[in-house]
Design a protein around this motif. Structure first.
Motif, PDB file in Angstrom:
ATOM      1  N   THR A 104       9.962   3.835   5.796  1.00  0.00           N
ATOM      2  CA  THR A 104      10.135   3.399   7.180  1.00  0.00           C
ATOM      3  C   THR A 104      10.782   4.498   8.007  1.00  0.00           C
ATOM      4  O   THR A 104      10.391   4.741   9.152  1.00  0.00           O
ATOM      5  N   ILE A 107       8.231   7.189   8.684  1.00  0.00           N
ATOM      6  CA  ILE A 107       7.259   6.761   9.689  1.00  0.00           C
ATOM      7  C   ILE A 107       7.871   6.834  11.082  1.00  0.00           C
ATOM      8  O   ILE A 107       7.263   7.364  12.011  1.00  0.00           O
ATOM      9  N   SER A 108       9.122   6.323  11.191  1.00  0.00           N
ATOM     10  CA  SER A 108       9.708   6.294  12.530  1.00  0.00           C
ATOM     11  C   SER A 108      10.017   7.698  13.029  1.00  0.00           C
ATOM     12  O   SER A 108      10.119   7.921  14.233  1.00  0.00           O
ATOM     13  N   ARG A 125       3.561  -4.941   7.641  1.00  0.00           N
ATOM     14  CA  ARG A 125       4.319  -4.309   8.717  1.00  0.00           C
ATOM     15  C   ARG A 125       3.674  -3.001   9.149  1.00  0.00           C
ATOM     16  O   ARG A 125       3.528  -2.722  10.343  1.00  0.00           O
ATOM     17  N   PHE A 126       3.291  -2.199   8.147  1.00  0.00           N
ATOM     18  CA  PHE A 126       2.733  -0.889   8.459  1.00  0.00           C
ATOM     19  C   PHE A 126       1.378  -1.019   9.144  1.00  0.00           C
ATOM     20  O   PHE A 126       1.073  -0.306  10.088  1.00  0.00           O
ATOM     21  N   ALA A 129       1.741  -2.083  12.713  1.00  0.00           N
ATOM     22  CA  ALA A 129       2.298  -1.056  13.584  1.00  0.00           C
ATOM     23  C   ALA A 129       1.323   0.095  13.798  1.00  0.00           C
ATOM     24  O   ALA A 129       1.639   1.062  14.489  1.00  0.00           O
ATOM     25  N   THR A 131       0.217   2.166  11.526  1.00  0.00           N
ATOM     26  CA  THR A 131       0.558   3.331  10.716  1.00  0.00           C
ATOM     27  C   THR A 131      -0.550   3.688   9.735  1.00  0.00           C
ATOM     28  O   THR A 131      -0.663   4.820   9.306  1.00  0.00           O
TER      29      THR A 131
END
Lengths: 461, 297
Positions: A104, A107-108, A125-126, A129, A131
């Motif tokens: 995470t 990624i951020s 989640r990914f 978003a 990603t």
């Protein structure tokens, strides 16, 4: 030496970028378009192997796992690099506990590895978003891959339709399938003169299990703390699903733990200790967990995943796996089927090569073979799983059980389709009230359901 | 002022700023910026993957109705019981260690050792010591007193006492050193005068030693409370997933869970800010109260 060659590699990369930027208009550049809109980017038109005029490319790959797994992947990557000489893979393996955090953060901060592990809530989640790269179009073109020969149950975990997991295009490929199987100590069964559980689903019920467990629970010195227990860490998921209950209905987002099929099953699992004393209580479990008891030969029935095989091969007693006991109310059984996957970053500068790596790791025959021979997983390739894997001469003998779980009665883990897991964590944190007999499963689930519903709604809707 | 600085002085100043710059820049970059950013983010929803979304006061409102915030706050305050116990013990220890006999520095070192031991390793050791069935502590209790010890880390009502026990063991040494310094700064003339007046050991302790140590008491209390509000590492190791029924989770552990397990950065920041303000207020009150009981000479 190493830094020097790295430096040289970077210079080369820079040159390559400069060149590819100049050759505008060509069909399949690997640059900018991919990062801005992954869905629209088409895989490069060139065949993935064959031509020698390839630009050198470095792919970052991040995963987690034990030292065994790391070794396997190092080998796999070496053979990948042999097959794709223009690609260099930089492999990082982090401790499993830190993986989610580390990923995470990467990624951020925009430093996503090209290829990385994803599982359950993370995948959701990914994917949501943006990603993860939509790899459907790459899959449709690759020659590596025959979709009919890969477990659909595993592939479907990595589908995402823009809002829901489980449907739509593929955003990942399975690293493995992890059927959670019911395992028993054959020697203890023999000693107690109890017949083995059936490998066929539905034949052996909770009642049979309880009867066997009672014969297998032994307290030699009479101190009220048995030295040997019948069954340990019995899967609540298996009991609930087998009994026709559900944790949640993902279609409507309703938490269903307060329904009779659920709490009856939960009460059954709790009563294994509370009422029948055939399973260690919470305190005993904390002092020595069921895994250790099983390894020590002090536990008749337990659960295992394929990854437990290497440790179990060392055991001095005979053991095998069987179908999970069926609920007498429904005649059905169930268990969970775990999976971890490989995903490609939507921001990867080399999506084709990244995809090739993911596909190779997921589906390459040699790699899959090595993986199962080392006792890490069931092969993702169906013909291999049903052929040589099943014939393998190491325990468990009845390998068909693994395949049955995958095909018939294995289900995704409860949290596989929710991105925020607080609702389940709250359940688990408080369930000890049932396990230690402070509350009945019925009262407990009635009390906790509104809280779980609230948390689920807050985190997932 | 208007006076012009000489060239030499100006050069001196330039060097001064140059030498001061690294820590100051370090603080600004890695301290102040994140702190300010966390204020900003506490008014947003942010999962670290997509862009933060404005949420207004929602995080703060949620926090007020979140039972786990209260539970973890209760746990945190409960753990502060260890502070007065630790003070008494470390002061007594310091008085014992404040004499001259052979091996005194060895003894002092032993008591200070837990302070410099890495907390994670220590916690793992304690996990083993406190094991219900084969832990050292329960075996000792059974063999010496015939008491069947409780499941220290497994029962909700025993988790916090266990944590306090561990906190005492690892914290006493540090406070002992502070008290030692305090003791050694008490002039012996006080004791001599008291002896002439006929004071016994008890009176010397209660009328001279303890009052003259009040600045140390104050420091230990303030630091102890701040430390207790921030306790995290032991919890992380010893109370997996907050311990049974969340009985071991502290506020910082709860913040950690939201930040790095659920990736609710906004919410975690909001809780962190509430905690920060709370610590600030409590410390402020302590300072205000201090002139009533702290003896300054």
């Amino acid at each position: 030496m190493k830094t020097k060659s790295k430096f040289a590699g970077m210079v080369m990369l820079l040159l390559v970028f400069a060149l590819s930027a100049c050759s505008g208009g060509s069909n399949g550049t690997n640059g900018g378009t991919a990062s801005s809109n992954p869905d629209a980017s088409k895989p490069s038109q060139e065949a993935s192997t064959g031509s020698d005029q390839k630009e050198p490319v470095t792919i970052d790959f991040m995963g987690h796992g034990n030292p065994n797994e790391k070794k396997i992947f190092e080998k796999l990557i070496a053979s990948f690099e042999e097959k794709y000489p223009h690609v260099t893979v930089k492999y990082t393996s982090v401790p499993p506990g830190e993986y989610s955090q580390k990923m995470t953060t990467l990624i951020s901060s925009g430093k996503v590895p090209d290829v990385f592990y994803v599982g359950g809530p993370e995948f959701y989640r990914f994917a949501e978003a943006g990603t993860l790269l939509n790899i459907q179009s790459y899959l449709d073109q690759t020659s590596l891959f025959n979709p009919d020969n890969v477990w659909k149950q595993a592939m479907d975990r990595y589908r995402f339709d823009g809002s829901k997991v489980g449907e739509g295009d593929l955003y990942g490929l399975p690293k493995d399938v992890g059927p959670w199987a019911f395992v028993y100590n054959k020697d203890l069964f023999d000693n107690a003169g109890v017949s083995y559980p059936s490998a066929k689903a539905g034949e052996w019920t909770w009642d049979d299990m309880l009867e066997a467990a009672q014969k297998l629970t032994v307290d030699n010195n009479g101190d009220g703390k048995p030295e040997q227990y019948g069954v340990g860490a019995y899967s609540l998921e298996s009991a609930v699903w087998g009994n026709g209950g559900e944790y949640i209905d993902y279609a409507t987002g309703t938490v269903k733990v307060n329904e009779p099929a659920f709490y009856e099953a939960m009460q059954f699992v709790a009563d294994l200790n509370l009422k029948f004393k055939v399973s260690p209580n919470q305190e005993a479990e904390q002092a020595m967990n069921a895994y250790t008891r099983f390894i020590n030969g002090q536990l008749g029935m337990f659960a295992m995943g394929p990854w437990d095989q290497p440790a179990f091969w060392e055991l001095p007693f005979a053991w095998d796996i069987a179908a999970w006991p069926a609920s007498p109310n429904t005649g059905q059984t169930a268990t969970w089927l775990g999976s971890m996957g490989f995903a490609v970053s939507a921001k990867s500068k080399h999506p084709q090569e990244a995809f090739d790596l993911a596909a190779f790791l997921s589906l390459d025959e040699q790699g899959q073979r090595e993986n199962y021979q080392l006792g890490q997983a069931v092969p993702n390739l169906i013909n291999m799983a049903e052929g040589e894997f099943k014939e393998m001469d190491k325990g468990p003998q009845t390998r068909q059980v693994f395949l049955d779980i995958i095909q018939d009665y294995g289900r995704p883990n409860v949290i596989a389709f929710s991105k925020d897991t607080q609702w389940m964590d709250t359940f688990n944190q408080n369930a000890s009230k049932v396990w230690n007999g402070e509350m009945s499963a019925k009262d407990f689930t009635a009390q906790i359901q509104p809280k779980m519903q609230e948390l689920y709604d807050k985190g997932n809707k | 002022m208007g006076t012009k600085l000489g060239g030499y002085r100006r050069r001196e100043l330039a060097w001064l700023y140059l030498f001061v710059a690294p820590p100051v820049l370090g603080f600004l970059l890695f301290g102040l910026v994140p702190i300010l950013f966390s204020i900003y983010i506490s008014f947003h929803k942010w999962d670290m993957l997509s862009d933060p979304q404005w949420a207004g006061l929602a995080n703060y409102k949620d926090l007020l109705g979140d039972e786990k915030v209260y539970k973890s706050m209760y746990n945190t305050i409960y753990l502060m019981i260890g502070i007065p116990i630790g003070m008494v013990l470390s002061m007594l220890l310091a008085i014992l260690m404040n004499r001259k006999f052979t091996g005194i520095s060895f003894m002092r070192t032993i008591y200070y050792l837990p302070v410099i031991s890495p907390i994670i390793a220590v916690s793992l050791l304690w996990q083993w010591i406190l094991n219900q069935d084969y832990g050292l502590l329960n075996n000792f209790l059974w063999e010496t007193f015939g008491i069947a010890g409780p499941n220290w880390l497994g029962k909700p009502e025993w988790v916090k006492p266990s944590l306090i026990l561990i906190g005492l063991w690892s914290g006493i040494g540090g406070n002992m050193v502070l008290y030692l310094a305090g003791l050694q700064s008490i002039s012996s003339t006080y004791y001599e005068a008291a002896e002439i007046d006929g004071a016994g050991a008890w009176h010397k302790l209660t009328r001279i030693t303890i009052p003259l140590l009040t600045p140390i008491h104050f420091f230990v209390v303030v630091m102890g409370i701040i430390g207790a509000f921030q306790s995290f590492s032991q919890i992380y190791v010893l109370a997996v997933d907050g311990g049974p029924e969340y009985s071991g989770a502290t506020v910082v552990y709860y913040i950690f869970q939201h930040a790095f397990q659920y990736f609710n950065m906004g919410y975690a920041s909001a809780v962190a800010w509430v905690l920060g303000i709370l610590i600030f207020v409590v410390t402020l009150i302590q300072f205000k109260l201090s002139n009533r009981w702290v003896y300054q000479d």
